[in-house]
Design a protein around this motif. Sequence first.
Motif, short mmCIF file in Angstrom:
data_model
loop_
_atom_site.label_atom_id
_atom_site.label_comp_id
_atom_site.label_asym_id
_atom_site.label_seq_id
_atom_site.Cartn_x
_atom_site.Cartn_y
_atom_site.Cartn_z
N ARG A 67 0.53 -1.29 0.17
CA ARG A 67 0.18 0.06 0.11
C ARG A 67 1.23 0.92 -0.25
O ARG A 67 1.97 1.73 0.99
CB ARG A 67 -0.61 -0.02 1.08
CG ARG A 67 -2.00 -1.09 0.92
CD ARG A 67 -2.55 -1.05 2.38
NE ARG A 67 -3.30 -2.05 2.30
CZ ARG A 67 -4.84 -2.37 1.82
NH1 ARG A 67 -5.47 -1.29 1.53
NH2 ARG A 67 -5.34 -4.08 2.26
N VAL A 68 1.02 1.84 -0.61
CA VAL A 68 1.73 3.62 -0.90
C VAL A 68 0.74 4.31 -0.32
O VAL A 68 -0.27 5.07 -0.51
CB VAL A 68 2.55 3.72 -2.67
CG1 VAL A 68 2.73 4.85 -2.53
CG2 VAL A 68 2.50 2.72 -3.12
N ARG A 69 1.12 4.35 0.55
CA ARG A 69 0.00 5.14 1.40
C ARG A 69 1.14 6.84 2.01
O ARG A 69 2.14 5.95 2.88
CB ARG A 69 -1.30 5.08 2.25
CG ARG A 69 -2.05 4.07 1.22
CD ARG A 69 -2.85 3.96 2.29
NE ARG A 69 -2.54 3.58 3.51
CZ ARG A 69 -3.45 2.36 4.42
NH1 ARG A 69 -4.17 1.87 3.95
NH2 ARG A 69 -2.77 1.61 5.77
N PRO A 70 1.22 7.27 2.86
CA PRO A 70 1.47 8.07 3.26
C PRO A 70 1.52 7.95 4.84
O PRO A 70 3.28 7.68 5.23
CB PRO A 70 1.11 9.96 3.95
CG PRO A 70 -0.05 9.87 2.93
CD PRO A 70 -0.68 7.93 2.44
N ASP A 71 0.77 7.16 5.75
CA ASP A 71 1.08 6.78 7.20
C ASP A 71 2.47 4.83 6.27
O ASP A 71 2.78 5.44 7.89
CB ASP A 71 -0.01 6.12 7.36
CG ASP A 71 -1.03 5.49 7.05
OD1 ASP A 71 -0.84 4.94 5.65
OD2 ASP A 71 -1.49 4.17 7.30
N THR A 72 1.84 4.15 5.76
CA THR A 72 2.47 3.50 5.11
C THR A 72 4.00 3.37 5.11
O THR A 72 4.77 3.13 5.82
CB THR A 72 2.38 2.36 4.42
OG1 THR A 72 0.58 1.94 4.76
CG2 THR A 72 3.40 1.22 4.09
N PHE A 73 4.78 4.64 4.30
CA PHE A 73 5.51 4.89 4.20
C PHE A 73 6.30 5.39 5.05
O PHE A 73 7.20 5.74 5.38
CB PHE A 73 5.49 6.10 3.20
CG PHE A 73 5.64 5.40 1.51
CD1 PHE A 73 5.42 4.03 1.27
CD2 PHE A 73 7.02 5.90 0.34
CE1 PHE A 73 4.95 3.63 0.25
CE2 PHE A 73 6.46 5.28 -0.76
CZ PHE A 73 5.86 3.98 -1.25
N LYS A 74 5.35 6.14 6.32
CA LYS A 74 6.17 7.06 7.41
C LYS A 74 6.40 5.55 8.27
O LYS A 74 7.81 5.64 8.72
CB LYS A 74 5.15 7.34 8.36
CG LYS A 74 5.68 8.17 9.22
CD LYS A 74 4.72 9.46 9.98
CE LYS A 74 5.65 10.37 11.51
NZ LYS A 74 5.04 10.90 11.57
N ARG A 75 5.82 4.75 8.80
CA ARG A 75 6.72 3.41 8.88
C ARG A 75 7.67 2.55 8.54
O ARG A 75 8.64 2.11 8.99
CB ARG A 75 5.27 2.55 9.74
CG ARG A 75 4.59 2.77 10.50
CD ARG A 75 3.43 1.81 10.98
NE ARG A 75 2.20 1.08 9.50
CZ ARG A 75 1.63 1.44 9.16
NH1 ARG A 75 0.83 3.54 10.06
NH2 ARG A 75 0.45 1.65 8.39
#
Length: 116
Positions: A67-75
């Motif tokens: 999943r390319v999402r801000p929360d996923t990329f932050k983690r």
Amino acid sequence: MAKWQCVENCGACCHLDPEERPGLEDYLDAEQLEQYLSLVREDGWCVHYDPPTRQCQIYETRPEFCRVRPDTFKRMYAIDESEFDEFAIACCREQIEWRYGAASLEMLRYDREVGM
């Protein structure tokens, strides 16, 4: 300013060959890494990727690391939300270049869709 989005019928990110993705253990925990490796077919593509349609067959229920999402990329990558679009676009462009080439129709279509 370019804004990241997934472009249908691309599928470049579905090529999961671990040989082409060094450092998986740097951003996937042990359970995620095991799941990731279990998804890789012999040809390097995800078992849920449908080559004729270039689509994920489990898109709505795909793993978090897909999943390319801000929360996923932050983690996963410690990317701040303000850097998300630029980083995600760079990741997609890199995958598209590896799969289809820098001057491919896929790259041209991607750049047009994200506003580059």
